[in-house]
Design a protein around this motif. Structure first.
Motif, PDB file in Angstrom:
ATOM      1  N   LEU A 138       0.831  -1.204   0.000  1.00  0.00           N
ATOM      2  CA  LEU A 138       0.000   0.000   0.000  1.00  0.00           C
ATOM      3  C   LEU A 138       0.867   1.256   0.000  1.00  0.00           C
ATOM      4  O   LEU A 138       0.566   2.232  -0.694  1.00  0.00           O
ATOM      5  CB  LEU A 138      -0.925  -0.003   1.223  1.00  0.00           C
ATOM      6  CG  LEU A 138      -2.043  -1.039   1.239  1.00  0.00           C
ATOM      7  CD1 LEU A 138      -2.770  -0.996   2.570  1.00  0.00           C
ATOM      8  CD2 LEU A 138      -3.020  -0.803   0.103  1.00  0.00           C
TER       9      LEU A 138
ATOM     10  N   THR B  66       2.524   1.979  -3.469  1.00  0.00           N
ATOM     11  CA  THR B  66       1.657   2.574  -4.487  1.00  0.00           C
ATOM     12  C   THR B  66       1.633   4.094  -4.404  1.00  0.00           C
ATOM     13  O   THR B  66       1.352   4.765  -5.410  1.00  0.00           O
ATOM     14  CB  THR B  66       0.219   2.053  -4.356  1.00  0.00           C
ATOM     15  OG1 THR B  66      -0.312   2.401  -3.062  1.00  0.00           O
ATOM     16  CG2 THR B  66       0.172   0.543  -4.515  1.00  0.00           C
TER      17      THR B  66
ATOM     18  N   PRO C 245      -5.112   3.543  -0.432  1.00  0.00           N
ATOM     19  CA  PRO C 245      -3.839   3.314   0.278  1.00  0.00           C
ATOM     20  C   PRO C 245      -3.559   4.344   1.371  1.00  0.00           C
ATOM     21  O   PRO C 245      -3.226   3.977   2.508  1.00  0.00           O
ATOM     22  CB  PRO C 245      -2.803   3.383  -0.853  1.00  0.00           C
ATOM     23  CG  PRO C 245      -3.550   2.925  -2.054  1.00  0.00           C
ATOM     24  CD  PRO C 245      -4.937   3.491  -1.890  1.00  0.00           C
TER      25      PRO C 245
ATOM     26  N   TRP D 281      -3.718   3.615   5.587  1.00  0.00           N
ATOM     27  CA  TRP D 281      -2.603   3.943   6.476  1.00  0.00           C
ATOM     28  C   TRP D 281      -3.022   4.964   7.532  1.00  0.00           C
ATOM     29  O   TRP D 281      -2.624   4.875   8.694  1.00  0.00           O
ATOM     30  CB  TRP D 281      -1.430   4.492   5.653  1.00  0.00           C
ATOM     31  CG  TRP D 281      -0.429   3.455   5.283  1.00  0.00           C
ATOM     32  CD1 TRP D 281      -0.340   2.779   4.102  1.00  0.00           C
ATOM     33  CD2 TRP D 281       0.635   2.964   6.089  1.00  0.00           C
ATOM     34  NE1 TRP D 281       0.705   1.905   4.132  1.00  0.00           N
ATOM     35  CE2 TRP D 281       1.332   1.985   5.329  1.00  0.00           C
ATOM     36  CE3 TRP D 281       1.079   3.240   7.382  1.00  0.00           C
ATOM     37  CZ2 TRP D 281       2.434   1.303   5.829  1.00  0.00           C
ATOM     38  CZ3 TRP D 281       2.184   2.556   7.874  1.00  0.00           C
ATOM     39  CH2 TRP D 281       2.847   1.596   7.104  1.00  0.00           C
TER      40      TRP D 281
END
Length: 273
Positions: free
Chosen positions: A107, A110, A148, A152
């Motif tokens: 993630l 990206t 992504p 996070w």
């Protein structure tokens, strides 16, 4: 000031001055008659001020349709982003499973590449799935682009919430999902606000992907519609300025409403993870 140096005020003042000056320029252009857009007159409100540009937006152009299309796409992307990021971030924060570190690093990786680099493979995937020129296709791309960061962000915020709260709820007889829904999720409201705002902005102002996916003019979102004010020879600056003012209203309203959650959501969510 006690226990620390005073925060610099000058950069903030200069930022406000620049934003105010830029806004006044846009307002002035939107009020100018069509034959005075290139005038050297520096007055903010011209003598022959008119609202013709605003009227033309809604009477001669499908501006309202573009707004509704953008609102629909942005709303679906926001809901999708909040739900998936809230659940995925919680799983990454609380559970241990095989491949967790690889998934988190994937993630993060990206985010190292601009969306334009992913445009070709995404376009090929959408063609194979038959999602070109459809809202489902553009929503899928926007959601995949925003998730992504959102995952996070949610994972980092969940890490700041003590696990003892869930343990106490489980002892009282709550299920894992009920403890998450009734206890953890309300405490994560600031992070949910950041997730919602980021997802909304991803869909509201994006142009490059929309230009490739949405080919039917009836499906155009606001960025595509505003680009139509420019042709090979001239640009309709009055319509540009009027539309820009209207388009910025939802964003400003969202920031004003959600501002009290923004700081805590950004700071606490970056402490761990």
């Amino acid at each position: 000031m006690k226990n620390g140096r005073r925060k610099p005020v000058l950069p903030k003042i200069l930022t406000y001055i620049f934003l105010t000056f830029f806004t006044l320029i846009v307002v002035s252009i939107s009020l100018r008659p069509g034959n005075r857009l290139l005038s050297t007159d520096l007055s903010i409100i011209p003598q022959d001020a008119t609202f013709d540009s605003f009227v033309k937006l809604f009477t001669e152009r499908p501006f309202l349709t573009w707004i509704m299309n953008s609102m629909y796409v942005s709303f679906v992307v926001t809901i999708t982003g909040v739900i998936l990021a809230a659940l995925s971030g919680y799983a990454m924060s609380r559970f241990k499973f095989f491949g967790k570190k690889v998934a988190m690093l994937s993630l993060l990786t990206t985010q190292m590449f601009p969306a334009t680099m992913l445009l070709l493979p995404m376009y090929i995937m959408l063609v194979n799935l038959g999602l070109i020129n459809s809202y489902l296709g553009i929503i899928a791309v926007y959601s995949a682009t925003a998730l992504p960061f959102c995952i996070w962000q949610m994972k980092g915020y969940y890490d700041t919430i003590p696990t003892t709260l869930e343990e106490a709820a489980l002892i009282d007889g709550c299920s894992n999902f009920y403890a998450f829904y009734r206890i953890i999720l309300p405490l994560a409201a600031p992070a949910l606000v950041i997730t919602a705002l980021f997802s909304f902005m991803t869909a509201w102002s994006e142009y490059v992907v929309a230009a490739q996916v949405l080919q039917d003019t009836d499906l155009w979102t606001l960025p595509l519609g505003l680009k139509s004010f420019e042709d090979n020879m001239t640009s309709e600056w009055g319509l540009y300025a009027a539309a820009s003012l209207i388009v910025s209203i939802p964003v400003v309203v969202l920031f004003l409403i959600l501002s009290k959650w923004l700081v805590s959501g950004l700071t606490l969510g970056s402490v761990k993870g």
